[in-house]
Design a protein around this motif. Structure first.
Motif, mmCIF file in Angstrom:
data_model
loop_
_atom_site.group_PDB
_atom_site.id
_atom_site.type_symbol
_atom_site.label_atom_id
_atom_site.label_comp_id
_atom_site.label_asym_id
_atom_site.label_seq_id
_atom_site.Cartn_x
_atom_site.Cartn_y
_atom_site.Cartn_z
ATOM 1 N N ALA A 1 0.814 -1.234 -0.040
ATOM 2 C CA ALA A 1 -0.003 0.077 0.069
ATOM 3 C C ALA A 1 1.076 1.123 0.053
ATOM 4 N N VAL A 2 2.175 1.138 0.372
ATOM 5 C CA VAL A 2 3.021 2.359 0.519
ATOM 6 C C VAL A 2 3.183 2.825 -0.780
ATOM 7 N N VAL A 3 3.331 2.314 -2.060
ATOM 8 C CA VAL A 3 3.552 2.509 -3.674
ATOM 9 C C VAL A 3 2.228 3.310 -3.780
ATOM 10 N N PRO A 4 1.095 3.183 -3.530
ATOM 11 C CA PRO A 4 -0.266 3.934 -4.193
ATOM 12 C C PRO A 4 -0.252 5.036 -3.129
ATOM 13 N N LEU A 5 -0.222 5.019 -2.088
ATOM 14 C CA LEU A 5 -0.142 5.928 -0.910
ATOM 15 C C LEU A 5 0.568 7.197 -1.333
ATOM 16 N N SER A 6 1.952 6.846 -1.615
ATOM 17 C CA SER A 6 2.968 7.892 -1.904
ATOM 18 C C SER A 6 2.745 8.294 -3.054
ATOM 19 N N ILE A 7 2.129 7.811 -4.207
ATOM 20 C CA ILE A 7 2.156 8.375 -5.452
ATOM 21 C C ILE A 7 0.882 9.038 -5.470
ATOM 22 N N ALA A 8 -0.016 8.969 -4.525
ATOM 23 C CA ALA A 8 -1.178 9.892 -4.299
ATOM 24 C C ALA A 8 -0.781 11.044 -3.781
ATOM 25 N N ALA A 9 -0.158 11.215 -2.713
ATOM 26 C CA ALA A 9 0.375 12.141 -1.781
ATOM 27 C C ALA A 9 1.460 13.163 -2.334
ATOM 28 N N ILE A 10 2.261 12.659 -3.114
ATOM 29 C CA ILE A 10 3.468 13.268 -3.633
ATOM 30 C C ILE A 10 2.933 14.741 -4.431
ATOM 31 N N PRO A 11 1.859 14.765 -5.485
ATOM 32 C CA PRO A 11 1.506 15.711 -5.850
ATOM 33 C C PRO A 11 0.726 16.745 -4.934
ATOM 34 N N PHE A 12 -0.149 15.959 -4.146
ATOM 35 C CA PHE A 12 -0.960 16.917 -3.212
ATOM 36 C C PHE A 12 0.204 17.568 -2.111
ATOM 37 N N PHE A 13 1.002 17.049 -1.556
ATOM 38 C CA PHE A 13 2.240 17.727 -0.616
ATOM 39 C C PHE A 13 2.858 18.523 -1.786
ATOM 40 N N ALA A 14 3.114 18.449 -2.804
ATOM 41 C CA ALA A 14 4.033 19.534 -3.644
ATOM 42 C C ALA A 14 3.050 20.580 -3.864
ATOM 43 N N ARG A 15 1.911 20.559 -3.917
ATOM 44 C CA ARG A 15 1.128 21.705 -4.081
ATOM 45 C C ARG A 15 1.174 22.360 -2.920
ATOM 46 N N LEU A 16 1.172 21.920 -1.796
ATOM 47 C CA LEU A 16 1.140 22.687 -0.508
ATOM 48 C C LEU A 16 2.480 23.361 -0.339
ATOM 49 N N VAL A 17 3.534 22.564 -0.666
ATOM 50 C CA VAL A 17 5.128 23.091 -0.548
ATOM 51 C C VAL A 17 5.020 24.664 -1.644
ATOM 52 N N GLU A 18 4.522 24.255 -2.719
ATOM 53 C CA GLU A 18 4.468 25.462 -3.579
ATOM 54 C C GLU A 18 3.644 26.723 -2.889
ATOM 55 N N THR A 19 2.361 26.505 -2.529
ATOM 56 C CA THR A 19 1.810 27.708 -1.824
ATOM 57 C C THR A 19 2.518 28.166 -0.680
ATOM 58 N N ALA A 20 3.386 27.318 0.254
ATOM 59 C CA ALA A 20 4.007 27.817 1.387
ATOM 60 C C ALA A 20 5.333 28.630 1.004
ATOM 61 N N VAL A 21 5.794 28.380 -0.062
ATOM 62 C CA VAL A 21 7.195 28.766 -0.629
ATOM 63 C C VAL A 21 6.730 30.275 -1.285
ATOM 64 N N ARG A 22 5.350 30.376 -2.045
ATOM 65 C CA ARG A 22 5.207 31.566 -2.507
ATOM 66 C C ARG A 22 5.004 32.687 -1.520
ATOM 67 N N GLU A 23 4.616 32.249 -0.384
ATOM 68 C CA GLU A 23 4.300 33.085 0.771
ATOM 69 C C GLU A 23 5.308 33.876 1.444
ATOM 70 N N VAL A 24 6.750 33.339 0.947
ATOM 71 C CA VAL A 24 8.090 33.815 1.547
ATOM 72 C C VAL A 24 8.086 35.510 1.205
ATOM 73 N N ASP A 25 8.486 36.309 1.795
ATOM 74 C CA ASP A 25 8.732 37.653 1.249
ATOM 75 C C ASP A 25 9.595 37.774 0.512
#
Length: 225
Positions: A100-124
């Motif tokens: 189950a780790v394989v599909p869980l990771s593949i599903a979560a990577i793009p989800f987390f990547a978008r959250l990372v992008e949003t957090a970084v874009r808020e840096v001054d």
């Protein structure tokens, strides 16, 4: 015999629940690690290649954007079934928490990547410009400025991602992944053991609460604004 006494003496709960809880924790922990290793660089690439960002690359940004959007649009249960050949190739099986780790990771990577992008874009942007003025390299700016300044947002996003993985792991249990989801389906639903279903749901709720509390604690510890 009271309902609580029945719960305390049910062998499914006393014998299978601890093992199922450990399996859920194991698959979520391993999938979270893989998600961070894959999602963090992908999210940073999205943030730094956007127009007007640190290293604009519109074509690459457009491709990454499409990849992340496609990954986030796939329902998890469909994704899990669709990549069964890949899961079997990587783990040698399609049953058990390790598979189950394989599909869980593949599903979560793009989800987390978008959250990372949003957090970084808020840096001054002023802090990035200050680093550029003193001659910092792009890699130094990414890790020394963007990641450091966005750390509270990154940890908050990771907390949301881990909680999402707990939810996904329960769904994965319905198709042979083991863990609390499998226990709830196989005994609580199929065999009409309501006490097993109730206790399993309570354990999942407690896990989510603990993850959220730990995440909030870490965010407060690194947030010095």
């Amino acid at each position: 015999m009271t309902w609580l006494e029945e719960v305390a003496t049910n062998p499914v709960i006393t014998e299978n629940l601890p093992e199922a809880t450990v399996e859920t924790l194991a698959m979520v922990a391993l999938a979270s690690l893989v998600t961070v290793l894959g999602g963090l660089p992908l999210g940073l690439a999205l943030a730094t290649t956007a127009p007007g960002a640190l290293r604009p690359a519109p074509a690459l940004h457009g491709v990454l954007n499409v990849v992340v959007n496609v990954g986030r649009s796939l329902p998890f249960i469909i994704l899990m079934v669709a990549i069964i050949p890949l899961t079997r190739a990587l783990t040698g099986t399609t049953f058990g928490w390790r598979s189950a780790v394989v599909p869980l990771s593949i599903a979560a990577i793009p989800f987390f990547a978008r959250l990372v992008e949003t957090a970084v874009r808020e840096v001054d942007p002023g802090k990035v410009e200050a680093a550029q003025m003193v001659g910092a390299s792009r890699l130094g700016i990414v890790w020394g400025v963007l990641v450091r300044e966005a750390l509270p947002g990154l940890l908050s996003g990771l907390t949301v991602t881990v909680i999402t993985l707990v939810s996904y792991s329960a769904m994965a249990g319905a198709v042979g992944a083991g863990g609390l989801g499998a226990l709830a389906i196989n005994h609580g639903y199929v065999r009409f053991q309501t006490d097993v279903m109730v206790v399993t749901v309570v354990v999942i709720v407690i896990l989510v609460q603990l993850v959220q509390m730990l995440g909030d604690l870490l965010v407060r510890a690194v947030d010095h604004r």
